[in-house]
Scaffold this motif. Structure first.
Motif, PDB file in Angstrom:
ATOM      1  N   ILE A 220       0.838  -1.210   0.000  1.00 25.95           N
ATOM      2  CA  ILE A 220       0.000   0.000   0.000  1.00 25.95           C
ATOM      3  C   ILE A 220       0.863   1.246   0.000  1.00 25.95           C
ATOM      4  O   ILE A 220       0.549   2.243  -0.644  1.00 25.95           O
ATOM      5  N   ASN A 221       1.977   1.200   0.704  1.00 23.38           N
ATOM      6  CA  ASN A 221       2.833   2.373   0.851  1.00 23.38           C
ATOM      7  C   ASN A 221       4.023   2.373  -0.098  1.00 23.38           C
ATOM      8  O   ASN A 221       4.922   3.198   0.044  1.00 23.38           O
ATOM      9  N   SER A 222       4.037   1.480  -1.067  1.00 21.22           N
ATOM     10  CA  SER A 222       5.196   1.311  -1.950  1.00 21.22           C
ATOM     11  C   SER A 222       5.499   2.530  -2.809  1.00 21.22           C
ATOM     12  O   SER A 222       6.631   2.702  -3.252  1.00 21.22           O
ATOM     13  N   THR A 223       4.529   3.402  -3.025  1.00 20.00           N
ATOM     14  CA  THR A 223       4.781   4.594  -3.838  1.00 20.00           C
ATOM     15  C   THR A 223       5.628   5.626  -3.092  1.00 20.00           C
ATOM     16  O   THR A 223       6.113   6.564  -3.687  1.00 20.00           O
ATOM     17  N   LYS A 224       5.808   5.423  -1.788  1.00 18.20           N
ATOM     18  CA  LYS A 224       6.572   6.365  -0.970  1.00 18.20           C
ATOM     19  C   LYS A 224       8.058   6.016  -0.920  1.00 18.20           C
ATOM     20  O   LYS A 224       8.802   6.576  -0.144  1.00 18.20           O
ATOM     21  N   GLY A 225       8.491   5.051  -1.726  1.00 15.44           N
ATOM     22  CA  GLY A 225       9.885   4.632  -1.717  1.00 15.44           C
ATOM     23  C   GLY A 225      10.109   3.519  -0.728  1.00 15.44           C
ATOM     24  O   GLY A 225       9.206   2.742  -0.430  1.00 15.44           O
ATOM     25  N   HIS A 226      11.305   3.438  -0.192  1.00 15.42           N
ATOM     26  CA  HIS A 226      11.633   2.393   0.775  1.00 15.42           C
ATOM     27  C   HIS A 226      10.958   2.707   2.108  1.00 15.42           C
ATOM     28  O   HIS A 226      11.011   3.836   2.588  1.00 15.42           O
ATOM     29  N   ILE A 227      10.343   1.698   2.704  1.00 12.29           N
ATOM     30  CA  ILE A 227       9.569   1.868   3.927  1.00 12.29           C
ATOM     31  C   ILE A 227      10.333   1.263   5.101  1.00 12.29           C
ATOM     32  O   ILE A 227      10.751   0.107   5.058  1.00 12.29           O
ATOM     33  N   ASP A 228      10.505   2.057   6.133  1.00 10.00           N
ATOM     34  CA  ASP A 228      11.175   1.619   7.355  1.00 10.00           C
ATOM     35  C   ASP A 228      10.262   0.665   8.117  1.00 10.00           C
ATOM     36  O   ASP A 228       9.053   0.878   8.193  1.00 10.00           O
ATOM     37  N   LEU A 229      10.838  -0.383   8.687  1.00 11.37           N
ATOM     38  CA  LEU A 229      10.040  -1.335   9.459  1.00 11.37           C
ATOM     39  C   LEU A 229       9.364  -0.673  10.659  1.00 11.37           C
ATOM     40  O   LEU A 229       8.317  -1.132  11.104  1.00 11.37           O
ATOM     41  N   LYS A 230       9.949   0.406  11.142  1.00 10.95           N
ATOM     42  CA  LYS A 230       9.333   1.120  12.265  1.00 10.95           C
ATOM     43  C   LYS A 230       7.936   1.602  11.884  1.00 10.95           C
ATOM     44  O   LYS A 230       7.011   1.538  12.687  1.00 10.95           O
ATOM     45  N   ASN A 231       7.781   2.074  10.653  1.00 11.77           N
ATOM     46  CA  ASN A 231       6.476   2.558  10.205  1.00 11.77           C
ATOM     47  C   ASN A 231       5.466   1.426  10.118  1.00 11.77           C
ATOM     48  O   ASN A 231       4.315   1.572  10.538  1.00 11.77           O
ATOM     49  N   ILE A 232       5.893   0.300   9.565  1.00 11.91           N
ATOM     50  CA  ILE A 232       5.001  -0.863   9.483  1.00 11.91           C
ATOM     51  C   ILE A 232       4.649  -1.323  10.889  1.00 11.91           C
ATOM     52  O   ILE A 232       3.493  -1.637  11.187  1.00 11.91           O
ATOM     53  N   SER A 233       5.638  -1.327  11.764  1.00 11.42           N
ATOM     54  CA  SER A 233       5.435  -1.726  13.151  1.00 11.42           C
ATOM     55  C   SER A 233       4.365  -0.867  13.823  1.00 11.42           C
ATOM     56  O   SER A 233       3.476  -1.378  14.500  1.00 11.42           O
ATOM     57  N   ILE A 234       4.440   0.431  13.616  1.00 19.73           N
ATOM     58  CA  ILE A 234       3.485   1.358  14.218  1.00 19.73           C
ATOM     59  C   ILE A 234       2.087   1.133  13.652  1.00 19.73           C
ATOM     60  O   ILE A 234       1.118   0.972  14.394  1.00 19.73           O
ATOM     61  N   ARG A 235       1.987   1.114  12.327  1.00 21.12           N
ATOM     62  CA  ARG A 235       0.655   0.984  11.701  1.00 21.12           C
ATOM     63  C   ARG A 235       0.009  -0.367  11.968  1.00 21.12           C
ATOM     64  O   ARG A 235      -1.193  -0.459  12.178  1.00 21.12           O
ATOM     65  N   GLN A 236       0.813  -1.435  11.948  1.00 22.02           N
ATOM     66  CA  GLN A 236       0.248  -2.784  12.088  1.00 22.02           C
ATOM     67  C   GLN A 236       0.301  -3.302  13.518  1.00 22.02           C
ATOM     68  O   GLN A 236      -0.176  -4.395  13.800  1.00 22.02           O
ATOM     69  N   GLN A 237       0.912  -2.545  14.407  1.00 32.75           N
ATOM     70  CA  GLN A 237       1.037  -2.919  15.812  1.00 32.75           C
ATOM     71  C   GLN A 237       1.685  -4.303  15.966  1.00 32.75           C
ATOM     72  O   GLN A 237       1.189  -5.187  16.654  1.00 32.75           O
ATOM     73  N   ILE A 238       2.805  -4.442  15.264  1.00 31.86           N
ATOM     74  CA  ILE A 238       3.638  -5.652  15.318  1.00 31.86           C
ATOM     75  C   ILE A 238       5.014  -5.186  15.767  1.00 31.86           C
ATOM     76  O   ILE A 238       5.520  -4.185  15.264  1.00 31.86           O
ATOM     77  N   SER A 239       5.639  -5.903  16.678  1.00 27.87           N
ATOM     78  CA  SER A 239       6.939  -5.450  17.166  1.00 27.87           C
ATOM     79  C   SER A 239       7.956  -5.390  16.019  1.00 27.87           C
ATOM     80  O   SER A 239       7.943  -6.232  15.118  1.00 27.87           O
ATOM     81  N   LYS A 240       8.809  -4.393  16.088  1.00 26.64           N
ATOM     82  CA  LYS A 240       9.820  -4.206  15.046  1.00 26.64           C
ATOM     83  C   LYS A 240      10.769  -5.400  14.993  1.00 26.64           C
ATOM     84  O   LYS A 240      11.156  -5.839  13.911  1.00 26.64           O
ATOM     85  N   SER A 241      11.130  -5.946  16.142  1.00 26.27           N
ATOM     86  CA  SER A 241      12.053  -7.085  16.145  1.00 26.27           C
ATOM     87  C   SER A 241      11.417  -8.309  15.483  1.00 26.27           C
ATOM     88  O   SER A 241      12.096  -9.055  14.780  1.00 26.27           O
ATOM     89  N   TYR A 242      10.120  -8.495  15.659  1.00 28.07           N
ATOM     90  CA  TYR A 242       9.437  -9.608  15.005  1.00 28.07           C
ATOM     91  C   TYR A 242       9.388  -9.377  13.494  1.00 28.07           C
ATOM     92  O   TYR A 242       9.623 -10.295  12.704  1.00 28.07           O
ATOM     93  N   LEU A 243       9.133  -8.131  13.093  1.00 26.58           N
ATOM     94  CA  LEU A 243       9.134  -7.794  11.665  1.00 26.58           C
ATOM     95  C   LEU A 243      10.517  -8.016  11.053  1.00 26.58           C
ATOM     96  O   LEU A 243      10.617  -8.468   9.911  1.00 26.58           O
ATOM     97  N   GLU A 244      11.569  -7.708  11.784  1.00 26.52           N
ATOM     98  CA  GLU A 244      12.924  -7.924  11.272  1.00 26.52           C
ATOM     99  C   GLU A 244      13.156  -9.401  10.951  1.00 26.52           C
ATOM    100  O   GLU A 244      13.749  -9.730   9.923  1.00 26.52           O
ATOM    101  N   GLN A 245      12.670 -10.278  11.808  1.00 21.42           N
ATOM    102  CA  GLN A 245      12.791 -11.714  11.560  1.00 21.42           C
ATOM    103  C   GLN A 245      12.005 -12.114  10.304  1.00 21.42           C
ATOM    104  O   GLN A 245      12.508 -12.858   9.465  1.00 21.42           O
ATOM    105  N   LEU A 246      10.780 -11.621  10.198  1.00 25.11           N
ATOM    106  CA  LEU A 246       9.945 -11.966   9.045  1.00 25.11           C
ATOM    107  C   LEU A 246      10.536 -11.416   7.750  1.00 25.11           C
ATOM    108  O   LEU A 246      10.599 -12.124   6.738  1.00 25.11           O
ATOM    109  N   PHE A 247      10.998 -10.161   7.774  1.00 23.36           N
ATOM    110  CA  PHE A 247      11.518  -9.547   6.556  1.00 23.36           C
ATOM    111  C   PHE A 247      12.848 -10.152   6.134  1.00 23.36           C
ATOM    112  O   PHE A 247      13.176 -10.147   4.949  1.00 23.36           O
ATOM    113  N   SER A 248      13.592 -10.701   7.065  1.00 24.99           N
ATOM    114  CA  SER A 248      14.801 -11.427   6.703  1.00 24.99           C
ATOM    115  C   SER A 248      14.435 -12.634   5.837  1.00 24.99           C
ATOM    116  O   SER A 248      15.074 -12.901   4.810  1.00 24.99           O
TER     117      SER A 248
END
Length: 173
Positions: free
Chosen positions: A19-47
Motif C-alpha cells: 500500500i505504501n510502496s509509492t513512498k519509496g523504501h519503507i522503514d520497518l518502524k512505520n510498518i510496526s506502528i501501523r500494524q502494531q507488530i513489534s519491530k524485532s518480530y518484523l525484522e525476523q519476518l523480513f529477513s
C-alpha cells in the motif's frame, strides 16, 4: 487449520508495504506502528521475505524495504511459505500416519482441503488483495490513527529550524 502469527503478520506487513510502496523504501518502524507488530518480530519476518526474493532492502537513513516484484507477481501463498508457514489441515502433515501410525478415515478430506486452500492463496496476488473491499479504508484509518509515523510526517521548515536551534543551544560552540 490455523494460520499462525508468522503467516498473518507476514501477510499484513507485506500488504502494508504494498500500500505504501509509492513512498519509496519503507522503514520497518512505520510498518510496526501501523500494524502494531513489534519491530524485532518484523525484522525476523523480513529477513525471510528478503531471502525468498519478495522484498529488497537498503541500509542507511533513507533505507528501508521495497517490494522486489510487481504487486501482481507476488501471491499470498508465496508470502505465507516465505515465513515458514503452511496451510496444512492434516494432523499428520501429509504423512498418512494420523491414527496410531496409519491413515485415518478423514485423511483424504483434510488433504483435499489443504490443497484447495493452498491453490486459493496461490491465486490471490497482492494487487488483488489491495483491491478487496475493506483494505483501503482500513489503511486510511491506520494512517489517521498513527499520523506521526516517519513515512507520513511532514516536517515543515519551522520544525527543522527548531530542531537545529535546540541542538545548537544544547551544544554551544
Amino acid at each position: 487449520m490455523k494460520i499462525s502469527t508468522k503467516g498473518r503478520y507476514g501477510l499484513r506487513a507485506m500488504a502494508d508495504l504494498a500500500i505504501n510502496s509509492t513512498k519509496g523504501h519503507i522503514d520497518l518502524k512505520n510498518i510496526s506502528i501501523r500494524q502494531q507488530i513489534s519491530k524485532s518480530y518484523l525484522e525476523q519476518l523480513f529477513s525471510k521475505l528478503r531471502k525468498r526474493g519478495l522484498v529488497t532492502s537498503i541500509r542507511g537513513a533513507a533505507g528501508g524495504y521495497h517490494l522486489a516484484k510487481p504487486l501482481d507477481q507476488i501471491d499470498v501463498m508465496s508470502i505465507i511459505s516465505a515465513v515458514d508457514e503452511s496451510v496444512d489441515a492434516m494432523q499428520c502433515g501429509g504423512r498418512g500416519d494420523c491414527q496410531s501410525g496409519t491413515m485415518c478415515l478423514t485423511h483424504d478430506l483434510w488433504c483435499a482441503l489443504s490443497n484447495h486452500v493452498e491453490q486459493y492463496l496461490k491465486n490471490i496476488t497482492l494487487a488483488q488483495l489491495l483491491d478487496m473491499e475493506h483494505v483501503q479504508s482500513v489503511s486510511d484509518r491506520q494512517h489517521l490513527t498513527f499520523p506521526n509515523d516517519i513515512a507520513t510526517k511532514d516536517m515543515s521548515t519551522k520544525d527543522i529550524n527548531t530542531i537545529t536551534l535546540s541542538t545548537s543551544e544544547a551544544n554551544p560552540a
